[in-house]
Design a protein around this motif. Structure first.
Motif, PDB file in Angstrom:
ATOM      1  N   CYS A  38       0.851  -1.203   0.000  1.00  0.00           N
ATOM      2  CA  CYS A  38       0.000   0.000   0.000  1.00  0.00           C
ATOM      3  C   CYS A  38       0.884   1.248   0.000  1.00  0.00           C
ATOM      4  O   CYS A  38       2.099   1.169   0.152  1.00  0.00           O
ATOM      5  CB  CYS A  38      -0.926   0.012   1.213  1.00  0.00           C
ATOM      6  SG  CYS A  38      -0.117   0.342   2.791  1.00  0.00           S
ATOM      7  N   ARG A  42      -0.818   5.537   4.155  1.00  0.00           N
ATOM      8  CA  ARG A  42      -1.909   4.777   4.785  1.00  0.00           C
ATOM      9  C   ARG A  42      -1.443   3.966   5.996  1.00  0.00           C
ATOM     10  O   ARG A  42      -2.268   3.369   6.693  1.00  0.00           O
ATOM     11  CB  ARG A  42      -2.568   3.856   3.757  1.00  0.00           C
ATOM     12  CG  ARG A  42      -3.420   4.655   2.781  1.00  0.00           C
ATOM     13  CD  ARG A  42      -4.250   3.809   1.857  1.00  0.00           C
ATOM     14  NE  ARG A  42      -5.093   2.873   2.562  1.00  0.00           N
ATOM     15  CZ  ARG A  42      -5.358   1.636   2.117  1.00  0.00           C
ATOM     16  NH1 ARG A  42      -4.828   1.195   0.991  1.00  0.00           N
ATOM     17  NH2 ARG A  42      -6.152   0.843   2.794  1.00  0.00           N
ATOM     18  N   ALA A  61      -0.851   9.594  10.189  1.00  0.00           N
ATOM     19  CA  ALA A  61      -0.617   9.026   8.859  1.00  0.00           C
ATOM     20  C   ALA A  61       0.884   8.894   8.611  1.00  0.00           C
ATOM     21  O   ALA A  61       1.689   9.674   9.144  1.00  0.00           O
ATOM     22  CB  ALA A  61      -1.258   9.908   7.796  1.00  0.00           C
ATOM     23  N   PHE A 118      -8.419   8.944   4.831  1.00  0.00           N
ATOM     24  CA  PHE A 118      -8.412   7.578   4.317  1.00  0.00           C
ATOM     25  C   PHE A 118      -9.644   6.800   4.752  1.00  0.00           C
ATOM     26  O   PHE A 118     -10.172   7.017   5.839  1.00  0.00           O
ATOM     27  CB  PHE A 118      -7.154   6.828   4.800  1.00  0.00           C
ATOM     28  CG  PHE A 118      -5.885   7.509   4.410  1.00  0.00           C
ATOM     29  CD1 PHE A 118      -5.485   7.561   3.090  1.00  0.00           C
ATOM     30  CD2 PHE A 118      -5.099   8.117   5.371  1.00  0.00           C
ATOM     31  CE1 PHE A 118      -4.318   8.208   2.717  1.00  0.00           C
ATOM     32  CE2 PHE A 118      -3.923   8.770   5.024  1.00  0.00           C
ATOM     33  CZ  PHE A 118      -3.535   8.819   3.683  1.00  0.00           C
ATOM     34  N   VAL A 121      -6.819   2.364   7.238  1.00  0.00           N
ATOM     35  CA  VAL A 121      -5.403   2.561   7.563  1.00  0.00           C
ATOM     36  C   VAL A 121      -4.868   1.278   8.188  1.00  0.00           C
ATOM     37  O   VAL A 121      -5.633   0.383   8.550  1.00  0.00           O
ATOM     38  CB  VAL A 121      -5.187   3.759   8.515  1.00  0.00           C
ATOM     39  CG1 VAL A 121      -5.543   5.070   7.834  1.00  0.00           C
ATOM     40  CG2 VAL A 121      -5.974   3.595   9.805  1.00  0.00           C
TER      41      VAL A 121
END
Length: 156
Positions: A38, A42, A61, A118, A121
């Motif tokens: 990813c 995230r 984050a 997001f 996460v």
């Protein structure tokens, strides 16, 4: 082992089977993103600080950095990160696996606004080779957080 502590903690929410364990390290944002496939932003990194002698955690984050002025405005203190030894002693997890689950009593947990952009996460789960994918609502529900704060920069 801290991952077992986290697994036990997440059992009460019936999500312990969602913990992912890797054959490679996920101890940094970059390594975790690679292990998960990813984007690094995230990754929900959990940062350990001390405010007025108390340990706190800030979940932010992966691309966010603590803004000293915002931190000081929020906590009326200069940002002082815990040392690796202090993290294990005061939080209950080792650096690389720190997360907002299954922490020691008295640790206050905050979620940074940088996470809200997001849908899901990936916080760690107590070890340097684990993570769990959570929606923001699930992160709120399972982390035992105190409040949302805005102490980071570089992600806007």
């Amino acid at each position: 082992m801290a991952i077992e502590r986290v697994r036990e903690y997440l059992k009460k929410y019936k999500i312990e089977d969602r913990i992912q364990e890797f054959d490679v390290s996920s101890a940094t944002v970059e390594l975790a993103a690679k292990a998960l496939g990813c984007n690094p932003e995230r990754i929900a990194k959990t940062l350990s600080f001390q405010v007025d002698g108390q340990a706190i955690l800030i979940v932010a984050a992966g691309d966010a950095k603590v803004d000293n002025a915002k931190y000081k405005a929020q906590f009326s203190a200069k940002a002082k990160m815990l040392t690796a030894d202090e993290v294990e002693e005061k939080i209950g997890h080792k650096v690389g696996g720190v997360c907002p689950f299954g922490v020691n009593e008295g640790v206050t947990i905050y979620l940074d606004e940088s996470l809200k952009r997001f849908e899901t996460v990936f916080p760690a789960c107590g070890s340097s080779n684990s993570a769990i994918e959570l929606t923001i609502q699930e992160l709120e529900d399972y982390s035992g957080y105190t409040s949302w704060i805005d102490v980071c920069k570089g992600w806007e």
